[in-house]
Scaffold this motif. Sequence first.
Motif, PDB file in Angstrom:
ATOM      1  N   SER A  20       0.798  -1.226   0.000  1.00  0.00           N
ATOM      2  CA  SER A  20       0.000   0.000   0.000  1.00  0.00           C
ATOM      3  C   SER A  20       0.834   1.281   0.000  1.00  0.00           C
ATOM      4  O   SER A  20       0.541   2.194  -0.784  1.00  0.00           O
ATOM      5  CB  SER A  20      -0.961   0.001   1.191  1.00  0.00           C
ATOM      6  OG  SER A  20      -1.717   1.186   1.233  1.00  0.00           O
ATOM      7  N   GLN A  24       0.372   3.955  -2.969  1.00  0.00           N
ATOM      8  CA  GLN A  24      -0.116   5.303  -2.673  1.00  0.00           C
ATOM      9  C   GLN A  24       0.865   6.361  -3.190  1.00  0.00           C
ATOM     10  O   GLN A  24       0.455   7.378  -3.757  1.00  0.00           O
ATOM     11  CB  GLN A  24      -0.330   5.466  -1.164  1.00  0.00           C
ATOM     12  CG  GLN A  24      -1.442   4.616  -0.587  1.00  0.00           C
ATOM     13  CD  GLN A  24      -2.820   4.983  -1.093  1.00  0.00           C
ATOM     14  OE1 GLN A  24      -3.137   6.162  -1.289  1.00  0.00           O
ATOM     15  NE2 GLN A  24      -3.659   3.988  -1.337  1.00  0.00           N
ATOM     16  N   LYS A 113      -6.854   2.229   0.481  1.00  0.00           N
ATOM     17  CA  LYS A 113      -6.038   2.317   1.692  1.00  0.00           C
ATOM     18  C   LYS A 113      -6.919   2.296   2.946  1.00  0.00           C
ATOM     19  O   LYS A 113      -6.612   1.595   3.925  1.00  0.00           O
ATOM     20  CB  LYS A 113      -5.210   3.607   1.652  1.00  0.00           C
ATOM     21  CG  LYS A 113      -4.343   3.883   2.868  1.00  0.00           C
ATOM     22  CD  LYS A 113      -3.505   5.128   2.619  1.00  0.00           C
ATOM     23  CE  LYS A 113      -2.603   5.466   3.799  1.00  0.00           C
ATOM     24  NZ  LYS A 113      -3.368   6.089   4.899  1.00  0.00           N
TER      25      LYS A 113
END
Length: 213
Positions: A20, A24, A113
């Motif tokens: 993640s 991101q 997320k």
Amino acid sequence: MSTTVTYLFDPLCGWCYGASPAIQRLGQEATITLELAPTGLFSGGGRVMSADFADFAWSNDVRIGKLTGQTFSEAYRNQVLGQHGTRFDSSAASLALTAVAHTAPAEELNTLKLLQEARYVNGLDICTPQGVDGVLRARGLTAAADLLARQDPDLQLQHDARVQKARRLMQAHGAQGVPAMVVHGASGARLVRGDALYNGHDALLAAIAGAAA
């Protein structure tokens, strides 16, 4: 010139949660157009949480946490893995992402997320419509939550089309699992394996650039 990267994932995949931070950050790159492609890897099938599966998942999660620094909390261990007999199904979370993509596309990456953190950090159940509804409304994504609540048939069709497209990409490029990326460059589309997501941002950009060349 922007390079399009299709991210193949499943919301219940621990390795995808481990990736993640990399995803991101990749989504903030001005030269990258990031497309989310839920694969439905853990959708359907009727799987439920059992003691054996929970033990297997936790041992894997500990490894992921050590490699990536991502948090797999005791709340997750007790309230998610410890709830034997509950569903293990990513359908609701993947459908929620499609609803966000339809109503507030700029929020989709962050919603992924939030869903992952709801499960792995806060110990919440994101395998149910009620669970994902709470995540969406807490973020103010009421249009997406309302779309889910209406069980809109067009939304389901959009979701199914996304999953089928992702699966075709996996098959076409020989992806053995998720996470993985397909980079669409000047010479066509090429697979970048998921391990590129755990080697640092510069190395990830270099892998993408190499696949796009």
